[in-house]
Design an enzyme around this catalytic site. Structure first.
Site, mmCIF file in Angstrom:
data_model
loop_
_atom_site.group_PDB
_atom_site.id
_atom_site.type_symbol
_atom_site.label_atom_id
_atom_site.label_comp_id
_atom_site.label_asym_id
_atom_site.label_seq_id
_atom_site.Cartn_x
_atom_site.Cartn_y
_atom_site.Cartn_z
ATOM 1 C CB THR A 175 -0.895 0.002 1.258
ATOM 2 O OG1 THR A 175 -1.736 -1.134 1.211
ATOM 3 C CG2 THR A 175 -1.739 1.265 1.350
ATOM 4 N N GLY A 182 -10.907 -2.212 3.550
ATOM 5 C CA GLY A 182 -9.833 -1.492 4.229
ATOM 6 C C GLY A 182 -10.135 -0.020 4.352
#
Ligand code: ASP
Length: 168
Positions: free
Chosen positions: A16, A46
């Site tokens: 990420t 998320g």
């Protein structure tokens, strides 16, 4: 060295990034990608796609985003909080640290180490409309990449807690 996911004991995967920028007109942009957490429950959402959690941009003030344990950002509206703290005059780094403190205060007992500190890591990154920037992590050792128009480099994150092997 390969990191190992604590719950599954399998190699951890990650990737990420949060990326924010201010252009020469002072206009701000931001994005947070997501690999999701390693071995997440199928269907888990998320923090990256939730505006205010893993990313927030206000073109009048600045932008913030995060990597790490997304649930902490969703529970605390962390990226929104960082931008609001910058709006009150905090520097990007101080705003990130104050948001991490809020997250640490709100951490439920099962996610704390034996000293009561969050047993997970989380990083917040912020940029202000005037080009100031900062990053902070829950635990020491974090770095983030910066390009100031002249050169690209890695900077160290400020942090709340010093990582020491014997205390975790
Ligand atoms: N924040 C992401 C999530 O919780 C994970 C990550 O940063 O790698 O889905």
């Amino acid at each position: 060295t390969q990191k190992v996911d604590a719950a599954s004991r399998q190699p951890a995967t990650w990737g990420t990034i949060n990326c924010t920028a201010v252009d020469s007109n002072g206009d701000i942009a931001g994005v947070t990608t997501t690999s999701g957490l390693s071995y997440k429950i199928p269907g888990r959402v998320g923090d990256s796609p939730i505006i205010g959690a893993g990313l927030y941009v206000d073109n009048a003030v600045g932008a913030a985003g995060s990597t790490g344990r997304g649930e902490a950002n969703t529970q605390n509206c962390s990226s929104f909080l960082v931008v609001e703290l910058m709006r009150t005059g905090k520097s990007p780094t101080d705003a990130c640290l104050e948001a991490l403190k809020r997250i640490a205060d709100h951490t439920e007992p099962r996610l704390r180490d034996k000293n009561g500190r969050p047993a997970f890591d989380l990083k917040l990154y912020a940029i202000a409309k005037d080009g100031r920037f900062g990053g902070a992590s829950m635990w020491s050792g974090g770095k983030f990449a910066v390009h100031d128009g002249q050169s690209a480099r890695l900077e160290s994150c400020a942090y709340l807690y010093e990582k020491k092997r014997d205390t975790r």
